[in-house]
Design a protein around this motif. Structure first.
Motif, PDB file in Angstrom:
ATOM      1  N   THR A  84       0.806  -1.232   0.000  1.00 11.35           N
ATOM      2  CA  THR A  84       0.000   0.000   0.000  1.00 11.35           C
ATOM      3  C   THR A  84       0.835   1.277   0.000  1.00 11.35           C
ATOM      4  O   THR A  84       0.277   2.378   0.064  1.00 11.35           O
TER       5      THR A  84
ATOM      6  N   ARG B  37       0.032   4.405  -2.163  1.00 10.46           N
ATOM      7  CA  ARG B  37      -1.181   5.139  -1.788  1.00 10.46           C
ATOM      8  C   ARG B  37      -0.930   6.107  -0.629  1.00 10.46           C
ATOM      9  O   ARG B  37      -1.798   6.920  -0.310  1.00 10.46           O
TER      10      ARG B  37
ATOM     11  N   GLY C  37      -0.312  11.711   2.914  1.00 15.72           N
ATOM     12  CA  GLY C  37      -0.766  10.329   2.829  1.00 15.72           C
ATOM     13  C   GLY C  37      -0.895   9.678   4.195  1.00 15.72           C
ATOM     14  O   GLY C  37      -1.893   9.000   4.480  1.00 15.72           O
TER      15      GLY C  37
ATOM     16  N   ALA D  19      -3.788  11.300   6.172  1.00 18.91           N
ATOM     17  CA  ALA D  19      -5.072  10.814   5.669  1.00 18.91           C
ATOM     18  C   ALA D  19      -5.337   9.394   6.172  1.00 18.91           C
ATOM     19  O   ALA D  19      -6.464   9.059   6.568  1.00 18.91           O
TER      20      ALA D  19
ATOM     21  N   ARG E 205      -8.366   8.298   8.578  1.00 19.54           N
ATOM     22  CA  ARG E 205      -9.322   7.461   7.849  1.00 19.54           C
ATOM     23  C   ARG E 205     -10.090   8.247   6.779  1.00 19.54           C
ATOM     24  O   ARG E 205     -11.309   8.192   6.696  1.00 19.54           O
ATOM     25  N   ARG E 206      -9.338   8.972   5.976  1.00 19.65           N
ATOM     26  CA  ARG E 206      -9.927   9.712   4.854  1.00 19.65           C
ATOM     27  C   ARG E 206      -9.064   9.509   3.614  1.00 19.65           C
ATOM     28  O   ARG E 206      -7.951   8.973   3.689  1.00 19.65           O
ATOM     29  N   GLU E 207      -9.594   9.916   2.461  1.00 22.39           N
ATOM     30  CA  GLU E 207      -8.821   9.821   1.234  1.00 22.39           C
ATOM     31  C   GLU E 207      -7.771  10.936   1.189  1.00 22.39           C
ATOM     32  O   GLU E 207      -8.068  12.068   1.576  1.00 22.39           O
TER      33      GLU E 207
ATOM     34  N   VAL F  55      -6.359  11.697  -4.573  1.00 26.59           N
ATOM     35  CA  VAL F  55      -7.251  10.668  -5.122  1.00 26.59           C
ATOM     36  C   VAL F  55      -8.218  11.292  -6.114  1.00 26.59           C
ATOM     37  O   VAL F  55      -8.880  12.289  -5.813  1.00 26.59           O
TER      38      VAL F  55
END
Length: 245
Positions: free
Chosen positions: A122, A125, A231, A234, A238-240, A244
């Motif tokens: 991951t 991301r 990153g 976020a 617990r958010r984008e 994104v």
């Protein structure tokens, strides 16, 4: 409070159990230090033929502990220690493995994963990259699969992990799947195991010895970047992240 359960022994096989449920067995400074000490003890114990590395809970390892991370040199030393240990290290995975946890898994000589296991790299991301864990991973896994999963961060299952070479075998019952493996290790001589392991780990150890400092520096630069801060923030919130689409 320890992050590693006390070792158990069965006919020459010592089992070390990651047991830090509060952070899903993430690679904290404490866990890395305790595991390194336990592996040293196994290496020095003539009654230990091989080591099984497993876990409590539904997660084998969630990757680096972002709240209490180990020094990157210490994490690299742990992975190299597993690869260079003169005794086989076998991973028993019945839960999730993420990011840096795949480096721990990749350092093991043999691994088995059950139907509830899942895997994901991951880092991309989070504004990061699987830098230091590439040393045990890239020599072992299929290059096209590495490109896909490094870039996309997609989750995949045990069957796919076995297909691409991340794990040795996928089994409905991990202990039944590992039974012939452990029996085979018990039948091998200590000298034979150590010499054979040197042959199959030579390329991986070369990567550690040649690339570790460069990859640690790359990882540090990424962690210090604005994108990585966004990153990781976020992720913890617990958010984008902002990028994104």
């Amino acid at each position: 409070m320890t992050a590693l359960a006390g070792p158990t022994h069965d006919r020459g096989i010592t089992t070390l159990t990651l047991d830090s449920p509060a952070n899903r067995n993430a690679l904290s400074a404490a866990l890395v230090g305790e595991l390194a000490d336990a592996l040293d003890a196994c290496a020095a114990d003539a009654t230990v033929r091989a080591v099984v590395l497993t876990h409590t809970g539904n997660t084998f390892c969630a990757g680096a502990d972002l709240t209490a991370p180990p020094d990157p040199h210490v994490l690299v030393a742990l992975m190299r220690q597993i690869v260079a240990l003169p005794k086989p290290v076998v991973a028993r995975v019945t839960g999730h493995v993420r990011a840096g946890g795949l480096g721990l898994l990749g350092a093991c000589d043999i691994s088995a994963a059950g139907p509830d296991a899942s895997f994901a790299l991951t880092e991309s991301r989070l504004g990061l990259a699987p830098a230091v864990i590439s040393m045990p991973l890239l020599p072992r896994i299929d290059p096209r699969a590495a490109a896909r999963y490094y870039l996309t961060g997609e989750r995949f299952d045990a069957a796919e992990a076995a297909r691409i070479g991340l794990v040795t075998l996928a089994a409905e019952d991990v202990d039944k799947g590992l039974a012939p493996v452990l029996d085979g290790l018990r039948k091998a001589s200590p000298q034979g195991l150590a010499a054979s392991k040197k042959l199959v780990t030579a390329t991986v150890l070369e990567s550690f010895d040649q690339d570790a400092e460069d990859l640690i520096a790359r990882s540090a630069a990424l962690f210090a970047s604005a994108e990585a801060r966004e990153g990781m923030t976020a992720f913890l919130e617990r958010r984008e992240p902002a990028w994104v689409l």
